[in-house]
Scaffold this motif. Structure first.
Motif, PDB file in Angstrom:
ATOM      1  N   SER A 127      -2.669  11.554  -5.403  1.00 63.28           N
ATOM      2  CA  SER A 127      -2.653  10.422  -6.326  1.00 63.28           C
ATOM      3  C   SER A 127      -3.832  10.497  -7.291  1.00 63.28           C
TER       4      SER A 127
ATOM      5  N   LEU B 147      -3.040   4.829  -8.950  1.00 66.54           N
ATOM      6  CA  LEU B 147      -3.485   3.723  -8.113  1.00 66.54           C
ATOM      7  C   LEU B 147      -4.602   2.912  -8.762  1.00 66.54           C
ATOM      8  N   LYS B 148      -4.580   1.618  -8.491  1.00 66.21           N
ATOM      9  CA  LYS B 148      -5.670   0.730  -8.875  1.00 66.21           C
ATOM     10  C   LYS B 148      -5.849  -0.261  -7.741  1.00 66.21           C
ATOM     11  N   GLY B 149      -7.007  -0.234  -7.116  1.00 64.98           N
ATOM     12  CA  GLY B 149      -7.243  -1.109  -5.984  1.00 64.98           C
ATOM     13  C   GLY B 149      -6.320  -0.825  -4.816  1.00 64.98           C
ATOM     14  N   GLY B 150      -5.926   0.423  -4.662  1.00 61.39           N
ATOM     15  CA  GLY B 150      -5.058   0.803  -3.557  1.00 61.39           C
ATOM     16  C   GLY B 150      -3.583   0.551  -3.788  1.00 61.39           C
ATOM     17  N   LYS B 151      -3.224  -0.055  -4.922  1.00 59.84           N
ATOM     18  CA  LYS B 151      -1.835  -0.357  -5.227  1.00 59.84           C
ATOM     19  C   LYS B 151      -1.335   0.548  -6.358  1.00 59.84           C
TER      20      LYS B 151
ATOM     21  N   THR C 152      -6.205   7.883 -10.375  1.00 57.16           N
ATOM     22  CA  THR C 152      -6.517   6.530 -10.830  1.00 57.16           C
ATOM     23  C   THR C 152      -6.129   6.396 -12.296  1.00 57.16           C
TER      24      THR C 152
ATOM     25  N   ALA D 213       0.837  -1.204   0.000  1.00 55.56           N
ATOM     26  CA  ALA D 213       0.000   0.000   0.000  1.00 55.56           C
ATOM     27  C   ALA D 213       0.874   1.256   0.000  1.00 55.56           C
TER      28      ALA D 213
END
Length: 230
Positions: free
Chosen positions: A101, A126-130, A103, A43
């Motif tokens: 950040s 970020l994608k899915g928090g990663k 997406t 993360a």
């Protein structure tokens, strides 16, 4: 265009326990000015940049002893914060934690506005928090340089197919390019990145020209910058 169309996907990371010296070495050797900091679960927890490493006791760039009146006006909190930034050996103590950040679907126009408003050079994607990539000012400039005047500012599916085919054609070569180094607009391919010989430059161009659907190849490939001997 969206973030996923222009972002750098070959991202280097630091960990909060990474030493300041290790982080500085990574930035210097890879010619980058900042990188995301991730925890043990992957993360995003911060960003470490050149600015965070600017004032360091080891190289004599710390603030040092201030004038008496500045010491008087500064709170103990400010003085303690400055001491940590100059003397701590852990990235976690120096990194910026309030990270801006985006997406993968964020429009590049919005990203440009964010970079300007927050006075930063890059944003993690970020994608899915990663973290899946980074978009920097340089990425946006490349997109602008590769754009067709008066064209609709979006990436057509066929252009994405051409881009993927070029990256695939080069993937096993030692002179391969990463996805962010290949931009395609209406069949016109723009190649960016570093080469070490004219033969490499020609090989990359030929690989791109051989991909079906390519109308033209414009090479912006450069040789590495070398500093004069002192």
């Amino acid at each position: 265009m969206r973030a996923t169309d222009v972002m750098t996907t070959s991202v280097l990371f630091a960990h909060p326990d990474t030493t300041v010296q290790e982080a500085a070495k990574t930035l210097a050797e890879n010619h980058i000015s900042g990188m995301p900091v991730i925890d043990d679960k992957g993360a995003l927890v911060g960003m470490i940049t050149e600015g965070d490493l600017l004032h360091r006791a080891e190289i004599g760039t710390g603030v040092g002893k201030r004038a008496w009146w500045l010491e008087f006006l500064a709170s103990t909190r400010e003085l303690a914060h400055g001491y940590v930034r100059e003397h701590s050996h852990k990235v976690g103590d120096l990194m910026t934690t309030d990270v801006v950040s985006v997406t993968e679907d964020t429009p590049v126009a919005q990203i440009a506005e964010m970079l300007e408003r927050h006075r930063i050079k890059r944003v993690p994607v970020l994608k899915g928090g990663k973290v899946t990539g980074l978009v920097s000012r340089a990425n946006l400039i490349r997109a602008l340089a590769s754009a067709v005047p008066d064209a609709v500012p979006s990436v057509a599916p066929e252009d994405e197919s051409i881009r993927d085919a070029i990256v695939t054609a080069l993937k096993d070569a030692r002179w391969s390019l990463s996805r962010e180094d290949v931009l395609v607009t209406h069949g016109v391919v723009h190649l960016w990145g570093i080469v070490t010989s004219e033969e490499e430059r020609k090989a990359i161009r030929v690989a791109a020209e051989n991909v079906p659907g390519v109308k033209e190849v414009s090479s912006h490939l450069e040789y590495p910058v070398t500093l004069p001997a002192m």
